[in-house]
Scaffold this active site. Sequence first.
Site, PDB file in Angstrom:
ATOM      1  CG  ASP A   1      -1.909   1.140   1.231  1.00 32.26           C
ATOM      2  OD1 ASP A   1      -1.991   1.862   0.212  1.00 32.26           O
ATOM      3  OD2 ASP A   1      -2.596   1.333   2.255  1.00 32.26           O
TER       4      ASP A   1
ATOM      5  CB  CYS B   1      -3.819   6.572  -3.047  1.00 32.99           C
ATOM      6  SG  CYS B   1      -2.074   7.014  -2.948  1.00 32.99           S
TER       7      CYS B   1
END
Length: 455
Positions: free
Chosen positions: A385, A412
């Site tokens: 992540d 993201c």
Amino acid sequence: MEKLIPIEKNREYMIEITGLTNEGMGVGRVEGFTVFVEGALPEETVTAKIVKLQKTFAYGKLISIDRQSQSRVTPPCAIVNKCGGCQLQHLDYKAQLQNKTQMVKDVMERIGGFKDLLVHDAIGMEDPWRYRNKAQFPVGFSNDVVIGFYANRSHDIINTDKCVIQDKINDKIIKIFKEYIKKFNIPVYDEATHKGLIRHIVTRKGFKTGEVMVCIVANGESIPETDYLIEKLINKVPEIKSIVLNINKRQSNVILGTTNTTIYGEGAIYDYIGKFKFRISPNSFFQVNPVQTDVLYSKALEYAALSGKETVFDAYCGIGTISLFLSEKAKKVYGVEIVPQAIKNAKENAVLNNVHNVDFVLGESEKVIPDMHRKGIKADVIVVDPPRKGCEQELLEVIVAMQCPRVVYVSCNPATLARDLKFLVEKGYVVMEVQPVDMFPHTVHCEVCCLIERG
């Protein structure tokens, strides 16, 4: 012979809008020449004035909408055209989700070269308003005290009394600070001169606990009339459990400094993701949309497909949010993070939740993980992540060298995700599916969870 540009600066043109950019601008063409128009939507015909002209494209200012899209709605925010926070409030939420799904598909094909990749429809929210649990308000002065958000592509502060994507409690907090600054003539920070005291007001609210933290970012080691301010805040907003003075004397755009002084309460608040409780301090990274965080992490856990026998590496683990989710169904989880404070918080969160099958290791993932592998610790699943820039090249090479059978990538930034997936596929991995999750309604940003398996 150089091709002539068919349009002129400062002239108006009627343009048919056919798409949206990743920044939320409408895209159209005049005699084949690309024009970007902020505020325009696909399926609209608009009149735009050319304000900036380049060799291969131009920017147009929206003058009028001559044919309106059926997906256009009236934004509830009075300053949406000035503030840089939301780019898509004028687009119906269902259409926003469709646009984000298509955006992920387009990026995967354009950057990653994936033409037939399974990209699911973006998962949205039932109520896409007032969802943010963290706000960062710059403070300035323009004939009067201004507290709000930066205008698009600038550091001009747009004064606001409320924000429709932030928690309502911030409306009260902003009002109190404006009154306090005016009453005691507190000097506010000026970026140009590096003078003034109050720089930012940062707030956090626990979604499930309701606990509120207020962090005052100051260009100094103290602020005047502290007792007055504390009394006002806790009397008007009893949910406040922590007030922190963050010292930031740097000439920098970085909002928070590294030194915190607790002036009321514990210096942290608590909240839950799923059944797990987390201690959140001023500098902790914690996802800003708690409802969708549960959705995103549950999808990561689903893709990990754990049976209870697996060893899992969680790279870029932060304060251990995903690691703790994985710990429920894994034999062992190793969380790796380069930020010392984050590792400290992660260890505290493991103790807080009575979790004993997670170890948190401080260091660069691309160095720590191969070292563990050399010591005989082999991962059945790797979860990554990373920040917006994506994974470090060395970490991707480590994943390939270890021949880890399953990788779960939470991103993201779909663009850097597509780049990293291309690398892994070239080294023998297969992208099984991609799930966009709308963590940031009314903005152009989209979170993505992806399952990758060794071919």
